[in-house]
Design an enzyme around this catalytic site. Sequence first.
Site, short mmCIF file in Angstrom:
data_model
loop_
_atom_site.label_atom_id
_atom_site.label_comp_id
_atom_site.label_asym_id
_atom_site.label_seq_id
_atom_site.Cartn_x
_atom_site.Cartn_y
_atom_site.Cartn_z
N HIS A 82 17.90 5.24 -13.73
CA HIS A 82 17.33 4.76 -12.74
C HIS A 82 18.67 3.83 -12.83
O HIS A 82 18.71 2.84 -14.10
CB HIS A 82 16.09 4.49 -13.70
CG HIS A 82 16.13 2.63 -12.03
ND1 HIS A 82 14.84 3.00 -11.01
CD2 HIS A 82 15.94 1.71 -12.88
CE1 HIS A 82 14.83 1.09 -10.61
NE2 HIS A 82 15.17 1.00 -12.00
N ASP A 161 1.71 0.10 -9.07
CA ASP A 161 2.74 -0.99 -9.17
C ASP A 161 3.09 -0.87 -7.63
O ASP A 161 3.75 -2.14 -7.44
CB ASP A 161 4.11 0.13 -9.27
CG ASP A 161 5.77 -0.56 -9.45
OD1 ASP A 161 5.21 -1.95 -9.59
OD2 ASP A 161 6.27 -0.61 -8.83
N ARG A 168 3.91 -9.61 -6.28
CA ARG A 168 4.35 -10.42 -6.83
C ARG A 168 5.62 -11.12 -5.96
O ARG A 168 6.21 -12.44 -6.77
CB ARG A 168 5.30 -9.64 -8.36
CG ARG A 168 4.80 -8.93 -9.50
CD ARG A 168 5.00 -7.70 -10.15
NE ARG A 168 6.62 -8.65 -10.46
CZ ARG A 168 7.22 -7.27 -11.14
NH1 ARG A 168 7.60 -6.49 -10.89
NH2 ARG A 168 8.80 -8.04 -11.35
N SER A 183 7.41 -1.94 -14.29
CA SER A 183 7.19 -1.48 -12.14
C SER A 183 8.24 -0.19 -12.98
O SER A 183 7.76 0.52 -12.49
CB SER A 183 7.63 -2.37 -11.52
OG SER A 183 8.28 -2.80 -10.79
N LYS A 187 7.33 3.74 -12.42
CA LYS A 187 7.33 4.86 -11.35
C LYS A 187 8.48 6.04 -11.87
O LYS A 187 8.24 7.22 -11.61
CB LYS A 187 8.63 3.95 -10.92
CG LYS A 187 7.25 3.18 -9.75
CD LYS A 187 8.13 2.48 -8.61
CE LYS A 187 9.11 1.57 -9.27
NZ LYS A 187 8.55 0.13 -8.76
N1 URA Z 1 12.90 -3.03 -9.36
C1 URA Z 1 12.19 -2.40 -9.47
O1 URA Z 1 11.38 -1.25 -8.58
N2 URA Z 1 11.03 -3.40 -9.95
C2 URA Z 1 10.84 -4.59 -10.12
O2 URA Z 1 10.10 -5.33 -10.85
C3 URA Z 1 12.49 -5.55 -10.55
C4 URA Z 1 13.66 -3.93 -9.70
#
Ligand code: URA
Length: 441
Positions: A82, A161, A168, A183, A187
């Site tokens: 990621h 999320d 957010r 967050s 995922k």
């Molecule tokens: N990427 C995400 O998936 N979540 C965040 O809070 C910031 C960047």
Amino acid sequence: MRPLDLIRKKRDGGELYSDEIGFLVRAYTRDEIPDYQMAAWLMAVVIRGMSRPELSALTSAMLHSGEVLDLSDIPGAKVDKHSTGGVGDKTSLIIAPVVAAAGVTVPMISGRGLGHTGGTLDKLQSIPGFNIDLSLSEFRRVLKSCGCGLIGQTAEIAPADKKLYALRDVTATVESPNLICASIMSKKLAEGIDGLVLDVKTGSGAFMKTEKDSAHLAELMVETGERMGKKMVALITDMDQPLGLKVGNALEVEECIEVMNGKGPADLREVSVELAAWMLYLAGRTPSVDAGRELADEVIRNQYALKKFREIVVQQGGDARAIDDPARLPQAQNRVPVLSPASGFVDAIQCEQVGIASLVLGGGREKKDDVIDPAVGLVLHKKVGDPVQKDEPFCSVHYNSDARLSSAQSLLQQAYRVAEKPPAVRRPLIHRVISGKGAQA
Ligand code: URA
């Protein structure tokens, strides 16, 4: 339990129990808590921070708000990567086929461009026909057949999320390392992976501008993943100038194909190989990161990675002819150079400005529902440290709309800084490696 009491507790610097955090996340996901109360709680978290047990509880509650993939019927370790996002940051399109070609399964669930940064899904969709909206059962089928699948977040994955992120985004509560960590990790952990390599960007084109902030986020994510039983490592990589030479969706796909053909820019290749090497090592495919590097180089050299990429494109409905003939990818109608006003050396490139230039050309979204133009973007001719003559091009703008061109041009003029001498200190591509206990090299 009452949301009001939990907002007050966090506001006053208290530590919430895990069942209290679980209650908030579950009730908000089911629409039982209104946006204004959740926003107040999120703001209290931004200001007061979170303890590690609170962060674990939040990540776990968000992860279990949806389906957690069980890929145990697919033999071998599964790993993913990621990135926290950057400009010209296209490594996923190289890494996923490299690692899959080396025999390790890569279930990759990616995101769209965010702010000035590009997103893997937008890049993939510039390949004609490529379908990123596979159902989870189709995703499994693709994973089983070619060892890699590249899709977007589905409604079943971490729905908490999805809802919290939207809230957010409009309540100035994105910029919290704890909330970002929960967050991202909720995922990624839903993918059913055994290990995760994090590419945490640092510099003028990253969300975290300083190495200290990037390292703090990296440590939080490594610790959180480890606590959930995953092998974790984070590489802090440079984003003080774009990665590679191409910025823009189809242009970036083209550059990835160049790298998988054994060509392409050295910085992009180096960061991609390094991240792939760590993935191979975490998966137990190689006994060391050095051996991982050799294997990644080998699958690029013998074109197995390119072959794997072709397989993935075919499996996901894309036109694989674009791989052999990138002219089949969307092409902008016009090109214009941005010229240097002076002779000297490129001293710095304001990387965020370059990302915004690509965005205003139509390569990213200013509003949630904007439609992306996959063809537009930039090709850099000069990077930091390069000599430049007056009126020599810094970069070329690939554009389709005259109306969008002038603001992109002025952003790019401002982005480049020329000095008499080359910069005294060169920033490294890999700043630091932060590895969890289960991932010591
Ligand atoms: N990427 C995400 O998936 N979540 C965040 O809070 C910031 C960047």
